[in-house]
Design a protein around this motif. Structure first.
Motif, PDB file in Angstrom:
ATOM      1  N   LEU A 128      31.806 -55.493  74.404  1.00 23.64           N
ATOM      2  CA  LEU A 128      33.146 -55.233  74.245  1.00 23.64           C
ATOM      3  C   LEU A 128      33.732 -54.125  73.761  1.00 23.64           C
ATOM      4  O   LEU A 128      33.098 -53.563  72.677  1.00 23.64           O
ATOM      5  N   ILE A 129      35.093 -53.708  74.092  1.00 26.65           N
ATOM      6  CA  ILE A 129      35.629 -52.413  73.728  1.00 26.65           C
ATOM      7  C   ILE A 129      36.818 -53.153  73.111  1.00 26.65           C
ATOM      8  O   ILE A 129      37.672 -53.536  73.994  1.00 26.65           O
ATOM      9  N   CYS A 130      37.249 -52.979  71.737  1.00 22.69           N
ATOM     10  CA  CYS A 130      38.355 -53.672  71.346  1.00 22.69           C
ATOM     11  C   CYS A 130      38.846 -53.076  69.988  1.00 22.69           C
ATOM     12  O   CYS A 130      38.336 -52.335  69.500  1.00 22.69           O
ATOM     13  N   ASN A 131      40.180 -53.356  69.685  1.00 19.03           N
ATOM     14  CA  ASN A 131      40.972 -52.718  68.710  1.00 19.03           C
ATOM     15  C   ASN A 131      40.954 -53.378  67.524  1.00 19.03           C
ATOM     16  O   ASN A 131      41.448 -52.999  66.377  1.00 19.03           O
ATOM     17  N   ASP A 132      40.659 -54.746  67.389  1.00 18.00           N
ATOM     18  CA  ASP A 132      40.896 -55.768  66.138  1.00 18.00           C
ATOM     19  C   ASP A 132      39.519 -56.424  65.799  1.00 18.00           C
ATOM     20  O   ASP A 132      39.136 -57.358  66.650  1.00 18.00           O
ATOM     21  N   PRO A 133      38.544 -55.933  64.898  1.00 14.35           N
ATOM     22  CA  PRO A 133      37.611 -56.676  64.412  1.00 14.35           C
ATOM     23  C   PRO A 133      37.714 -58.095  63.687  1.00 14.35           C
ATOM     24  O   PRO A 133      36.796 -58.504  63.597  1.00 14.35           O
ATOM     25  N   GLN A 134      38.995 -58.695  63.784  1.00 17.40           N
ATOM     26  CA  GLN A 134      39.288 -59.989  63.309  1.00 17.40           C
ATOM     27  C   GLN A 134      39.473 -60.669  64.522  1.00 17.40           C
ATOM     28  O   GLN A 134      39.720 -62.195  64.423  1.00 17.40           O
ATOM     29  N   SER A 135      39.327 -60.201  65.736  1.00 15.66           N
ATOM     30  CA  SER A 135      39.793 -60.949  66.840  1.00 15.66           C
ATOM     31  C   SER A 135      38.851 -61.718  67.351  1.00 15.66           C
ATOM     32  O   SER A 135      37.552 -62.037  67.168  1.00 15.66           O
ATOM     33  N   SER A 136      39.289 -62.839  68.324  1.00 15.60           N
ATOM     34  CA  SER A 136      38.442 -63.991  68.975  1.00 15.60           C
ATOM     35  C   SER A 136      37.139 -63.199  69.682  1.00 15.60           C
ATOM     36  O   SER A 136      36.015 -63.648  69.619  1.00 15.60           O
ATOM     37  N   CYS A 137      37.627 -62.076  70.558  1.00 19.29           N
ATOM     38  CA  CYS A 137      36.741 -61.544  71.471  1.00 19.29           C
ATOM     39  C   CYS A 137      35.726 -60.863  70.507  1.00 19.29           C
ATOM     40  O   CYS A 137      34.363 -60.766  70.790  1.00 19.29           O
ATOM     41  N   TRP A 138      36.238 -59.963  69.626  1.00 15.73           N
ATOM     42  CA  TRP A 138      35.146 -59.263  68.712  1.00 15.73           C
ATOM     43  C   TRP A 138      34.136 -60.191  68.067  1.00 15.73           C
ATOM     44  O   TRP A 138      32.935 -59.994  67.978  1.00 15.73           O
ATOM     45  N   LYS A 139      34.615 -61.289  67.459  1.00 15.61           N
ATOM     46  CA  LYS A 139      33.758 -62.300  66.898  1.00 15.61           C
ATOM     47  C   LYS A 139      32.650 -62.902  67.918  1.00 15.61           C
ATOM     48  O   LYS A 139      31.497 -63.163  67.604  1.00 15.61           O
TER      49      LYS A 139
END
Length: 305
Positions: A128-139
């Motif tokens: 994953l490449i993502c901007n929000d470490p609290q997001s559903s994808c990040w988790k």
């Protein structure tokens, strides 16, 4: 994106764009030296097979960013493809084990299609490449790479630019190609390009005044810029704008070029001459053209900026 007046939106857009060179420099610093990010990059390189086509998945601006990484990877002789996450989820999910990756890209981490893909625990690893470490994808992801963009009030210009750079350097990492020596030149060139674009804003506005349609056209990595540019115009103005590859524009939309039409052609890199030729052809049909080049402009023409 929050609701603002047209004048406020314009100022927000300008301010966030002018912050971008510093944000971009921070991305390069972090991906070069930050220990946690370097660990994730090493995990990524071990998990991506070099013998299979590499797939990049995203939606909207994230899809546009992925095009740069896929282009860089393919130019080195290894096949890579960008696919809209919605299409992959519904029509190609069963091929997951037959490709390298896929690399999932979502700025918010909450795009419905990407969330669903990240939840597929029997598949893996989920990169994953993502901007929000609290997001559903990040988790839910196994390998996580941050976009490092600030919260945006306007269009997703900062996260798009950061993510585009990350996809490009990620392709370089996978190919074993060093990229750090190019950082200073890239940041300086980007800052200079922004300054020139804003300084010539009144000229661009004059070219577009009274026109009904804007088509933004690019090839290679610039296809992402073309689609993203058209999306930003639509979001900010409501004006009819579309992004195309040079080939797709030739096979259809080019036939609609007339005096009510503006084409912004990104004539960059190895296929720059094809872009210049397209700009001249649009002018010959009576349309106006804004030509974006990385070398000297080709000619003076009253219908070509």
């Amino acid at each position: 994106m929050d609701s603002y007046s047209s004048s406020d939106m314009k100022e927000i857009f300008r301010a966030e764009c002018l912050e971008q060179p510093a944000r971009l420099a921070e991305v390069f610093r972090a991906y070069s030296a930050d220990r946690e990010i370097r660990v994730e990059l090493e995990r990524l390189k071990k998990s991506v097979s070099s013998s299979q086509p590499l797939v990049w998945l995203g939606m909207g601006a994230s899809y546009c960013s992925a095009i740069s990484g896929a282009t860089r990877y393919s130019l080195a002789g290894r096949p890579a493809f960008c696919v809209e996450a919605s299409e992959w989820l519904h029509f190609a999910f069963s091929t997951w084990d037959q490709v390298a990756g896929p690399i999932l890209i979502t700025t918010s981490g909450e795009s419905a299609e990407l969330v669903e893909l990240c939840r597929q625990q029997e598949k893996g690893p989920r990169i994953l490449i993502c901007n929000d470490p609290q997001s559903s994808c990040w988790k839910a992801a196994d390998i996580r790479l941050p976009i490092l963009s600030a919260k945006e009030k306007g269009n997703a210009t900062q996260s798009y630019t950061n993510c585009t750079a990350i996809c490009t350097l990620l392709a370089s990492e996978l190919l074993g190609q060093p990229w750090q020596a190019d950082v200073t030149q890239v940041v300086q060139a980007f800052a200079q390009s922004l300054d020139q674009a804003f300084s010539r804003g009144p000229e661009i506005e004059e070219v577009c005044r009274g026109m009904k349609t804007l088509e933004v056209v690019g090839r290679g990595a610039a296809v992402g810029g073309a689609i993203m540019g058209a999306l930003c115009v639509r979001e900010m103005t409501g004006w009819r704008a579309n992004g195309h590859s040079g080939g797709s524009f030739r096979h259809g939309p080019f036939l609609d070029v007339d005096p009510t039409h503006v084409a912004m052609v990104l004539a960059l890199g190895a296929t720059a001459e094809l872009g210049r030729r397209l700009a001249r052809d649009c002018a010959a049909r009576g349309g106006k053209t804004i030509l974006v080049v990385d070398q000297d402009p080709v000619e003076d023409n009253e219908r070509l900026l």
